[in-house]
Design a protein around this motif. Structure first.
Motif, PDB file in Angstrom:
ATOM      1  N   LEU A 128      32.491   9.066  34.802  1.00 22.17           N
ATOM      2  CA  LEU A 128      33.666   9.400  33.774  1.00 22.17           C
ATOM      3  C   LEU A 128      32.868   9.287  32.476  1.00 22.17           C
ATOM      4  O   LEU A 128      33.236   9.934  31.550  1.00 22.17           O
ATOM      5  CB  LEU A 128      34.795   8.167  33.942  1.00 22.17           C
ATOM      6  N   PHE A 158      32.656  16.314  25.275  1.00 20.65           N
ATOM      7  CA  PHE A 158      33.112  16.204  23.928  1.00 20.65           C
ATOM      8  C   PHE A 158      32.487  17.161  22.760  1.00 20.65           C
ATOM      9  O   PHE A 158      33.078  17.613  22.113  1.00 20.65           O
ATOM     10  CB  PHE A 158      32.547  14.476  23.551  1.00 20.65           C
ATOM     11  N   SER A 192      30.731  12.149  32.076  1.00 18.34           N
ATOM     12  CA  SER A 192      31.576  13.376  31.810  1.00 18.34           C
ATOM     13  C   SER A 192      32.324  13.482  30.508  1.00 18.34           C
ATOM     14  O   SER A 192      32.285  14.648  29.791  1.00 18.34           O
ATOM     15  CB  SER A 192      32.720  13.527  33.013  1.00 18.34           C
ATOM     16  N   MET A 193      33.000  12.465  30.086  1.00 18.38           N
ATOM     17  CA  MET A 193      33.487  12.425  28.669  1.00 18.38           C
ATOM     18  C   MET A 193      32.696  12.766  27.375  1.00 18.38           C
ATOM     19  O   MET A 193      32.813  13.694  26.538  1.00 18.38           O
ATOM     20  CB  MET A 193      34.040  10.983  28.570  1.00 18.38           C
ATOM     21  N   ILE A 214      39.667  18.865  33.983  1.00 14.02           N
ATOM     22  CA  ILE A 214      40.136  17.502  33.440  1.00 14.02           C
ATOM     23  C   ILE A 214      41.063  16.682  34.630  1.00 14.02           C
ATOM     24  O   ILE A 214      41.007  15.707  34.760  1.00 14.02           O
ATOM     25  CB  ILE A 214      40.822  17.678  31.951  1.00 14.02           C
ATOM     26  N   LEU A 235      38.779  13.965  35.599  1.00  9.10           N
ATOM     27  CA  LEU A 235      38.860  12.745  34.406  1.00  9.10           C
ATOM     28  C   LEU A 235      40.091  12.061  34.637  1.00  9.10           C
ATOM     29  O   LEU A 235      40.666  11.213  33.713  1.00  9.10           O
ATOM     30  CB  LEU A 235      39.020  13.478  33.130  1.00  9.10           C
TER      31      LEU A 235
END
Length: 312
Positions: free
Chosen positions: A200, A208, A203-204, A256, A260
């Motif tokens: 996570l 971004f 991935s973020m 997402i 996510l």
């Protein structure tokens, strides 16, 4: 790898939709049609961008990259799924599973970056029209496309290594139709909270930068469009950028949802159908979204495919 963690498997079993045999027959027909449309639509985009001189611009260079990427992404999963839907053998080798995860994840990550690059291209074309050819120089375009592919697969390498370091303890049945991160983590016989947190986090970070670039680019584009007094000019710009925003929404929305959010927030069946959406539906509709209202592409199709008629 240590045999105790299950890595000595000769292969995995992809359960897919085997619990719904009637659905498998319907899915086979539907997915075959979608796959053929994906091949046709994306191959057409690539061919037109090569054959028509008017489409040899940065915008269509990136679009042909996206079409090639979609072709590869769909081909990495759907042909195997079609074979599994028609046969009793639903196995995949351990090496095949690693390769499939690496390729599919790498292509998905590359698309994530490429959509951000395409947004920057639209910003340069609309907000800096006088300097567009200088900013989007062919060498820079090639560099940005290459960087997208390299970064996507570098990130995929990291994720693939992390996933297959998780102890599996002899489990080999994957409740999915291809090797993907969430169902593979469910095979673990240890607490995967740390692994999920790492995935996570990366991935973020990975999402971004492209999202920030897209947000900045379209913020500037909207500002510039509102300053255009001609209604026809506004419609033309919104038509071109609307296609890209639609593709961005489809891609990021499903990604997402799948990656996510906590895995316990949705059922495994939901995860399978969401995966079907971004592995086959999105790559199929992308070329039609870009060409449906695009006069340049429709004009190129008439010239290329109706050459004999036009030359009379």
């Amino acid at each position: 790898m240590d045999p105790k963690n299950g890595s000595s498997f000769t292969g995995f079993i992809l359960l897919g939709f085997s619990d719904r045999p009637q659905l498998e027959r319907v899915l086979f027909v539907v997915l075959l049609i979608f796959y053929l449309l994906t091949l046709l639509g994306n191959t057409t985009i690539i061919a037109l961008s090569r054959l028509d001189p008017h489409l040899q611009t940065p915008m269509y260079f990136f679009l042909s990259n996206l079409s090639f990427l979609d072709l590869c992404y769909t081909t990495s999963t759907i042909p195997q799924l079609l074979v599994h839907l028609r046969g009793a053998d639903k196995s995949i080798s351990f090496a095949g599973c690693v390769a499939q995860l690496f390729i599919a994840l790498g292509l998905g990550c590359t698309e994530c970056i490429l959509l951000g690059v395409m947004a920057f291209d639209r910003y340069a074309a609309i907000c800096r029209p006088l300097h567009y050819t200088v900013i989007m120089h062919p060498r820079l375009c090639a560099l940005m496309a290459s960087a997208s592919w390299f970064t996507g697969f570098a990130y995929s390498s990291l994720q693939t290594v992390l996933i297959f370091l998780v102890p599996l303890c002899g489990k080999n049945k994957i409740d999915h139709f291809f090797c993907e991160v969430p169902p593979l983590l469910k095979l673990a016989c240890v607490d995967t909270t740390v692994y999920e947190s790492e995935i996570l986090f990366f991935s973020m970070i990975f999402l971004f930068i492209p999202v920030a670039l897209i947000t900045f680019s379209y913020g500037q584009i909207i500002r510039a469009v509102l300053g255009i007094k001609s209604a026809a000019g506004q419609r033309k710009v919104f038509g071109t950028c609307g296609s890209h925003l639609t593709v961005v929404s489809l891609f990021y929305g499903t990604a997402i949802y799948a990656y996510l959010q906590p895995s316990n927030n949705h059922s495994q069946d939901q995860g399978k159908f969401i995966s079907l959406f971004y592995t086959i539906v999105t790559p199929t509709v992308n070329p039609f979204i870009y060409t449906l209202r695009n006069k340049d592409v429709t004009g190129a199709m008439k010239k290329v495919f109706c050459w004999d008629y036009d030359s009379r």
